[in-house]
Design a protein around this motif. Structure first.
Motif, PDB file in Angstrom:
ATOM      1  N   GLU A   1      -7.292  -0.685  10.950  1.00  0.00           N
ATOM      2  CA  GLU A   1      -8.743  -0.681  10.942  1.00  0.00           C
ATOM      3  C   GLU A   1      -9.285  -2.045  10.519  1.00  0.00           C
ATOM      4  O   GLU A   1     -10.248  -2.542  11.089  1.00  0.00           O
ATOM      5  CB  GLU A   1      -9.214   0.390   9.956  1.00  0.00           C
ATOM      6  CG  GLU A   1     -10.393   1.169  10.443  1.00  0.00           C
ATOM      7  CD  GLU A   1     -10.714   2.304   9.487  1.00  0.00           C
ATOM      8  OE1 GLU A   1      -9.770   2.875   8.891  1.00  0.00           O
ATOM      9  OE2 GLU A   1     -11.901   2.608   9.328  1.00  0.00           O
ATOM     10  N   VAL A   2      -8.628  -2.625   9.507  1.00  0.00           N
ATOM     11  CA  VAL A   2      -9.106  -3.906   8.991  1.00  0.00           C
ATOM     12  C   VAL A   2      -8.997  -5.002  10.041  1.00  0.00           C
ATOM     13  O   VAL A   2      -9.919  -5.782  10.230  1.00  0.00           O
ATOM     14  CB  VAL A   2      -8.322  -4.309   7.721  1.00  0.00           C
ATOM     15  CG1 VAL A   2      -8.630  -5.743   7.335  1.00  0.00           C
ATOM     16  CG2 VAL A   2      -8.660  -3.371   6.581  1.00  0.00           C
ATOM     17  N   VAL A   3      -7.857  -5.033  10.747  1.00  0.00           N
ATOM     18  CA  VAL A   3      -7.678  -6.117  11.724  1.00  0.00           C
ATOM     19  C   VAL A   3      -8.272  -5.740  13.085  1.00  0.00           C
ATOM     20  O   VAL A   3      -8.177  -6.494  14.039  1.00  0.00           O
ATOM     21  CB  VAL A   3      -6.191  -6.512  11.891  1.00  0.00           C
ATOM     22  CG1 VAL A   3      -5.644  -7.057  10.599  1.00  0.00           C
ATOM     23  CG2 VAL A   3      -5.372  -5.341  12.375  1.00  0.00           C
TER      24      VAL A   3
ATOM     25  N   GLY B   1      -2.580   2.534   8.717  1.00  0.00           N
ATOM     26  CA  GLY B   1      -3.812   2.911   9.402  1.00  0.00           C
ATOM     27  C   GLY B   1      -4.973   2.086   8.893  1.00  0.00           C
ATOM     28  O   GLY B   1      -5.803   1.590   9.659  1.00  0.00           O
ATOM     29  N   HIS B   2      -5.006   1.917   7.596  1.00  0.00           N
ATOM     30  CA  HIS B   2      -6.034   1.109   6.950  1.00  0.00           C
ATOM     31  C   HIS B   2      -5.966  -0.327   7.490  1.00  0.00           C
ATOM     32  O   HIS B   2      -6.977  -0.929   7.825  1.00  0.00           O
ATOM     33  CB  HIS B   2      -5.783   1.145   5.444  1.00  0.00           C
ATOM     34  CG  HIS B   2      -6.930   0.667   4.620  1.00  0.00           C
ATOM     35  ND1 HIS B   2      -7.046   0.994   3.300  1.00  0.00           N
ATOM     36  CD2 HIS B   2      -7.988  -0.096   4.916  1.00  0.00           C
ATOM     37  CE1 HIS B   2      -8.136   0.432   2.829  1.00  0.00           C
ATOM     38  NE2 HIS B   2      -8.728  -0.237   3.789  1.00  0.00           N
ATOM     39  N   TYR B   3      -4.743  -0.824   7.589  1.00  0.00           N
ATOM     40  CA  TYR B   3      -4.546  -2.193   8.084  1.00  0.00           C
ATOM     41  C   TYR B   3      -5.053  -2.314   9.524  1.00  0.00           C
ATOM     42  O   TYR B   3      -5.752  -3.272   9.871  1.00  0.00           O
ATOM     43  CB  TYR B   3      -3.062  -2.556   8.000  1.00  0.00           C
ATOM     44  CG  TYR B   3      -2.757  -3.918   8.573  1.00  0.00           C
ATOM     45  CD1 TYR B   3      -3.016  -5.067   7.843  1.00  0.00           C
ATOM     46  CD2 TYR B   3      -2.235  -4.056   9.851  1.00  0.00           C
ATOM     47  CE1 TYR B   3      -2.769  -6.319   8.363  1.00  0.00           C
ATOM     48  CE2 TYR B   3      -1.992  -5.301  10.386  1.00  0.00           C
ATOM     49  CZ  TYR B   3      -2.248  -6.435   9.640  1.00  0.00           C
ATOM     50  OH  TYR B   3      -2.011  -7.674  10.160  1.00  0.00           O
TER      51      TYR B   3
ATOM     52  N   TYR C   1       0.237   5.475   5.184  1.00  0.00           N
ATOM     53  CA  TYR C   1      -1.219   5.553   5.171  1.00  0.00           C
ATOM     54  C   TYR C   1      -1.849   4.180   5.355  1.00  0.00           C
ATOM     55  O   TYR C   1      -2.737   3.996   6.167  1.00  0.00           O
ATOM     56  CB  TYR C   1      -1.707   6.143   3.850  1.00  0.00           C
ATOM     57  CG  TYR C   1      -3.203   6.167   3.756  1.00  0.00           C
ATOM     58  CD1 TYR C   1      -3.923   7.153   4.417  1.00  0.00           C
ATOM     59  CD2 TYR C   1      -3.896   5.196   3.044  1.00  0.00           C
ATOM     60  CE1 TYR C   1      -5.310   7.169   4.363  1.00  0.00           C
ATOM     61  CE2 TYR C   1      -5.278   5.204   2.995  1.00  0.00           C
ATOM     62  CZ  TYR C   1      -5.979   6.194   3.650  1.00  0.00           C
ATOM     63  OH  TYR C   1      -7.337   6.191   3.594  1.00  0.00           O
ATOM     64  N   SER C   2      -1.335   3.250   4.590  1.00  0.00           N
ATOM     65  CA  SER C   2      -1.989   1.948   4.568  1.00  0.00           C
ATOM     66  C   SER C   2      -1.898   1.239   5.903  1.00  0.00           C
ATOM     67  O   SER C   2      -2.715   0.370   6.188  1.00  0.00           O
ATOM     68  CB  SER C   2      -1.388   1.095   3.465  1.00  0.00           C
ATOM     69  OG  SER C   2      -1.630   1.721   2.231  1.00  0.00           O
TER      70      SER C   2
ATOM     71  N   GLY D   1       0.848  -1.175   0.000  1.00  0.00           N
ATOM     72  CA  GLY D   1       0.000   0.000   0.000  1.00  0.00           C
ATOM     73  C   GLY D   1       0.883   1.223   0.000  1.00  0.00           C
ATOM     74  O   GLY D   1       2.065   1.140  -0.307  1.00  0.00           O
ATOM     75  N   THR D   2       0.312   2.354   0.356  1.00  0.00           N
ATOM     76  CA  THR D   2       1.093   3.573   0.375  1.00  0.00           C
ATOM     77  C   THR D   2       1.678   3.753   1.760  1.00  0.00           C
ATOM     78  O   THR D   2       0.973   3.655   2.756  1.00  0.00           O
ATOM     79  CB  THR D   2       0.193   4.757   0.020  1.00  0.00           C
ATOM     80  OG1 THR D   2      -0.447   4.442  -1.206  1.00  0.00           O
ATOM     81  CG2 THR D   2       0.989   6.013  -0.118  1.00  0.00           C
TER      82      THR D   2
ATOM     83  N   TYR E   1      -2.617  11.651   6.920  1.00  0.00           N
ATOM     84  CA  TYR E   1      -3.796  10.847   6.618  1.00  0.00           C
ATOM     85  C   TYR E   1      -4.325  10.201   7.885  1.00  0.00           C
ATOM     86  O   TYR E   1      -5.507  10.135   8.137  1.00  0.00           O
ATOM     87  CB  TYR E   1      -3.434   9.733   5.630  1.00  0.00           C
ATOM     88  CG  TYR E   1      -3.392  10.179   4.207  1.00  0.00           C
ATOM     89  CD1 TYR E   1      -4.470  10.843   3.647  1.00  0.00           C
ATOM     90  CD2 TYR E   1      -2.295   9.904   3.417  1.00  0.00           C
ATOM     91  CE1 TYR E   1      -4.442  11.228   2.326  1.00  0.00           C
ATOM     92  CE2 TYR E   1      -2.259  10.287   2.100  1.00  0.00           C
ATOM     93  CZ  TYR E   1      -3.330  10.945   1.558  1.00  0.00           C
ATOM     94  OH  TYR E   1      -3.312  11.319   0.255  1.00  0.00           O
TER      95      TYR E   1
ATOM     96  N   GLU F   1      -8.087  10.351   9.791  1.00  0.00           N
ATOM     97  CA  GLU F   1      -8.942   9.171  10.001  1.00  0.00           C
ATOM     98  C   GLU F   1      -8.282   8.265  11.007  1.00  0.00           C
ATOM     99  O   GLU F   1      -7.612   7.321  10.639  1.00  0.00           O
ATOM    100  CB  GLU F   1      -9.076   8.387   8.691  1.00  0.00           C
ATOM    101  CG  GLU F   1      -9.672   9.137   7.563  1.00  0.00           C
ATOM    102  CD  GLU F   1      -9.339   8.480   6.233  1.00  0.00           C
ATOM    103  OE1 GLU F   1      -8.861   7.329   6.240  1.00  0.00           O
ATOM    104  OE2 GLU F   1      -9.537   9.141   5.211  1.00  0.00           O
TER     105      GLU F   1
END
Lengths: 731, 282
Positions: free
Chosen positions: B241-243, B237-239, B234-235, B230-231, B269, B273
């Protein structure tokens, strides 16, 4: 694979590729002439594009089984370019668009096509179809008219048809009859499922019949050709004329705006048409290879430059010819090369014969092409995705028709975006998040190491390329899960593309799952995603047809279980050789024998794409066996198989049963095991029963007779045959 | 060897509905890490205020909490930044706001300014609560930077103190690191080989960091590394959230320029969020 091995497989597959290149050249010849004439270029320009494209892209390209040549989509743009700039400047525009296309390839802009919403592309293609249809229809019925606007041609079609009955000139009547007959050939060709008839593609039938007709008048009746001279193809140069009389290319208008407008439109349409075609052909490829689109773009660009200098049109990847190529067993780029080679051969040997083709006959091919592009069936399909899609479709369609191509596609993009904003009631969602890297991919830490992709915020045509990039980096034999639970909005373009990926992964042995959209269902703020995901099933049950009623009775009689419902879960048919280049639609009218597990069903599948697309419904018998048997295909021996055998397919000969070998065509990868498997008993069984196409994929068998739905009597026979065969095999 | 780098913990306190929760969180954390707590109040000192703060602190004082209350009038950002230096604060707690109707959190403008400018580590809390929910899963970045070692150490230390079950060290493999672009089957194969190689290298680097950490901190803790594509910045944070991890531990950004705010990347970022509680280690 070692290089030596590469060469030997290449040589081994060469006959097949020559064969399919030949079949494709049969379509490419009339289409090339027609497309060029529809663009108001000299007819030979289309052939030049096909030849240059076939040679250059087959050597330098990055795709495998595509065919390149003059494209349908470009007719509209070329027409404008040639009429506003003049032919010699139009060649310059073609050359410049080739250079732009190459630049796109070098910049790796192969993802360009992803930025266009599906409905907008469909609207644009439909508009192009209408432009082609409108203009050529008048020529087809021998009433050439000249109008300023594309729309006028369409509006005048009804009056042209009325006029048809008041023609008195005999030459024109014959011309119109030639056109209408040719259109009938195009329309009804796919309805006739006869192997020998289908061996020659419909456009070539038109060419052959026209030439035969002309010779009949000349040699038998000793009369002049009845069709008016202005409705015959003229100006086909001989091969040495093409080389000696290169057209002069005029670059003097390079500073003007109309010139560059033409260049940009040509590049835009050429790239979109090519990219869409490559994507579609990759889905048909038997070996499921992945095309290098950027390399292909570069090759197409270079071919276009070459074609422009030689007096040819733009070179694009074309879907109909490519699908014919795949269906005829092409396995690599050499087929494209041979298609070009045979075209050269035709021109060298028969260029003078081509002037015997009436213009209306050729234009009938184009009218049919135009109709296929603007097929009204599309509307229903688009409507099923969502009402708003129809708005996008029509905005694009009308702006393209009334204003122009570039404006049309832009209007489509803007309309799509506005609708997305309205549906979400939020501009912020898009404005805030469009630049954010919204896609995360990682491999899950469990036994199967799934690839997990999570998408945030929104996913539409605007940022689909990010998701696509991630998916492209995954080998297709892996398991992928795409999670949209954190994504507030998913549009139909994304859903459709993902469903294509689903097919692709499926075919290559992987698994592609989309999760997290059930949430959107309950939230109701995502009607787009919703409709895409859950196309509303037919709530009102249709009443049964007579055949279905009789099937119900038959099921009771034979103690079978009968269900009418459509079933799309057809994985079990995929391993069969017969379906490798075909796409399943659905199966229905299932008769299931619960004891043995045997089933009989009507299957709808299709082969080919676009004008070469044929949808076939057939009744089949399927049984999964308890034993393992060799993989084989058994069919009637006939002329077609002889031709196939010539092209490198090997028929397995069973020595002791010459009669069987003569009557049946047996195919398989392991001849020795197959020979052992075909015992005397089995051979006698086949010899004493009616012909069926029988196929084994190792652990199940598939039996069917005709490429149409079977009657009740035939179903009973099929059931009996299938069961007997299974019993015999299992013993 | 001790991994504790947070000797003094600071929190800004104002009379908001979140006051009780914030003080509870801060005190609890201070006790966990055996650090001193500094309450920073922007405004004039008064006995009333002091009294109300102490009532909330009462249960923790009984358990041995060391604390100090600083009163200072002025602009909130300036006061807090100054107090960080004056009181030698190592870790500052900031509460995040929850957007109405939305699930995601974001930082208020004051908190954001402090995050950018503070010289100490910062813990951003998304759900300050009177009663602490357990912190089961911690995600920490494994970026190829000098600071990462300290960040990983802090994450493991926190996990040890909180009794967390697992720590995931995330290595972000960004597109820039991959020299091969996937275009066809051949480049796909090559790119996957390259990815596997990168992954191995990353894992070796992380292992080296982990090996230096004393065993006592690592017992009962599941530590795994997870490469993500990912980027960068940033990613992760996304990760998280996912886990559904409870805490994300990250390196502080090197330097934030004006451009970074206009074209946000990395930590910016994450600040818009917040995926979970976030600890930024400086």
């Amino acid at each position: 694979m070692s290089p030596k091995n590469n060469i030997s497989t290449f040589l081994k597959s060469l006959p097949k590729n020559i064969f399919s290149g030949f079949v494709v050249s049969l379509i490419a010849l009339p289409l090339g002439l027609g497309l060029a004439m529809a663009s108001e270029a000299p007819p030979i320009a289309g052939i030049i594009a096909a030849v240059v494209g076939g040679i250059m892209v087959s050597i330098l390209g990055g795709s495998n089984v595509t065919i390149t040549g003059p494209g349908n989509g470009l007719v509209g743009v070329l027409l404008i370019a040639i009429s506003t700039l003049g032919l010699e400047s139009a060649y310059a525009a073609i050359i410049c668009s080739g250079a732009l296309l190459m630049i796109l390839g070098f910049l790796r802009m192969g993802k360009l096509a992803d930025f266009f919403p599906n409905s907008a592309i469909q609207g644009m293609l439909a508009a192009i179809g209408l432009i082609i249809l409108g203009k050529q229809f008048h020529i087809m019925i021998a009433q050439t008219i000249k109008r300023k606007d594309n729309v006028d041609y369409l509006i005048e079609i009804p009056s042209a048809i009325i006029n048809l009955f008041s023609i008195t000139n005999k030459g024109l009547i014959f011309a119109a009859i030639a056109g209408i007959l040719s259109l009938c050939i195009m329309v009804f060709y796919s309805k006739i499922r006869n192997k020998y008839f289908q061996l020659i593609p419909a456009p070539m039938w038109i060419v052959m019949l026209s030439i035969a007709f002309s010779y009949y008048y000349e040699l038998v009746l000793k009369l002049p050709h009845p069709i008016a001279a202005e409705y015959m193809i003229s100006g086909i140069p001989s091969a040495d004329q093409i080389i000696s009389e290169l057209p002069s290319v005029d670059f003097s208008k390079i500073g003007s705006l109309p010139f560059w407008l033409s260049v940009v439109s040509l590049t835009l349409i050429a790239s979109i048409e090519s990219l869409l075609s490559i994507k579609a052909v990759d889905k048909l490829d038997v070996e499921k290879r992945r095309s290098n689109v950027n390399k292909d773009l570069k090759a197409l660009g270079l071919a276009t430059i070459g074609s422009g200098f030689l007096g040819g049109l733009n070179v694009v990847t074309v879907i109909a010819r490519s699908s014919v190529n795949v269906n005829n067993g092409a396995s690599n780029r050499s087929a494209n090369f041979f298609h070009a080679f045979f075209l050269v051969l035709f021109i060298v040997l028969f260029s003078s014969q081509l002037t015997r083709i009436p213009l209306p006959a050729l234009m009938a091919i184009l009218v049919y092409t135009g109709y296929k592009l603007a097929n009204p069936n599309q509307l229903g399909r688009i409507l099923r995705v969502g009402k708003e899609q129809l708005i996008i479709f029509f905005v694009t369609l009308f702006v393209t028709l009334f204003v122009g191509l570039i404006q049309g596609i832009l209007a489509g993009i803007i309309a799509t975006f506005i609708l997305h904003v309205l549906v979400n009631k939020s501009l912020k969602l898009f404005a805030k998040n469009v630049l954010k890297p919204n896609v995360l991919m990682f491999r899950e830490h469990d036994n199967n190491e799934n690839y997990f992709i999570s998408v945030k915020h929104f996913c539409s045509f605007l940022n689909f390329y990010k998701l696509k990039e991630r998916i492209n980096a995954i080998p297709e034999n892996q398991d992928v899960i795409v999670d949209f639970s954190m994504c507030e909005f998913v549009d139909d373009t994304v859903m459709e593309n993902l469903s294509n990926y689903q097919d692709l992964f499926h075919k290559k042995g992987g698994h592609f799952e989309i999760i997290g959209l059930d949430l959107h269902d309950s939230e109701t703020k995502h009607p787009f995603a919703l409709k895409r995901m859950l196309p509303v099933p037919n709530i009102i049950k249709k009443s049964l047809t007579r055949r279905q009623n009789s099937l119900e009775v038959l099921a009771k009689d034979f103690e079978l279980k009968y269900s009418v419902d459509k079933n799309k879960d057809l994985e079990f048919l995929e391993p069969f050789e017969y379906f490798t280049t075909k796409e399943f639609n659905f199966s229905n009218n299932h008769l299931l024998d619960e004891k043995s597990g045997a089933k009989i069903f009507d299957l709808e599948y299709s082969e080919g794409e676009f004008i070469a697309k044929e949808t076939i419904r057939s009744t089949m018998f399927y049984l999964s066996l308890n034993t393992i048997i060799p993989e084989f295909t058994l069919d009637k021996e006939g002329f077609l198989e002889k031709a196939y055998a010539f092209a490198g397919y090997t028929d397995i000969n069973i020595e002791k049963h010459q009669d069987f070998s003569n009557r049946f065509y047996l195919l398989g990868k392991k001849p020795r095991e197959i020979k052992q498997f075909f015992s005397n008993e089995l051979i006698h069984f086949f010899e004493s029963n009616p012909y069926y196409h029988v196929e084994s994929n190792g652990n199940s068998i598939l039996v069917f007779s005709k490429e149409r739905v079977a009657s009740l009597k035939e179903i009973k026979a099929l059931l009996y045959f299938g069961k007997q065969l299974a019993d015999l095999i299992e013993d | 060897m001790t991994l504790n780098i947070f000797k003094t913990i600071g929190i800004g306190v104002a009379f908001s509905p979140n006051l009780e929760a914030n003080i509870n969180e801060a005190s609890r954390l201070s006790l966990y890490l055996s650090s001193k707590l500094v309450l920073i109040h922007v405004g004039e000192a008064s006995e009333d205020k002091k009294k109300s703060f102490t009532t909330y602190l009462e249960p923790y004082i009984e358990k041995g909490l060391q604390f100090e209350i600083v009163f200072k009038p002025g602009k909130p950002v300036d006061v807090i930044l100054q107090t960080i230096i004056d009181a030698n604060i190592d870790l500052l707690l900031l509460g995040a706001l929850k957007r109405e109707k939305f699930v995601n959190f974001y930082l208020g403008s004051i908190a954001r300014k402090i995050t950018r400018q503070a010289k100490c580590s910062i813990l951003l809390l998304t759900h300050p609560a009177v009663n602490r929910s357990v912190c089961e899963h911690i995600v920490v970045n494994g970026l190829d930077e000098a600071q990462t070692e300290q960040t990983v150490n802090s994450a493991i230390f926190m996990a040890h103190k909180f009794g967390s079950k697992s720590v995931t060290i995330v290595e972000e493999i960004s597109k820039q690191k991959l020299s091969i672009t996937v275009e066809d089957d051949l480049s796909l194969r090559k790119s996957n080989i390259e990815k596997a190689k990168l992954k191995r290298l990353e894992e070796e680097r992380i292992d080296a960091i982990l090996n230096k950490i004393p065993e006592t901190y690592k017992t009962n803790l599941k530590i795994k590394s997870q490469p993500i594509f990912g980027t960068s910045g940033y990613s992760i944070g996304h990760y998280t959230e996912v886990v559904r991890a409870d805490l994300l531990v990250m390196n502080a950004p090197k330097k934030l320029s004006f451009w970074n705010r206009i074209f946000p990347h990395d930590i910016e970022y994450i600040l818009t969020e917040l995926p979970s509680d976030v600890l930024i280690v400086r």
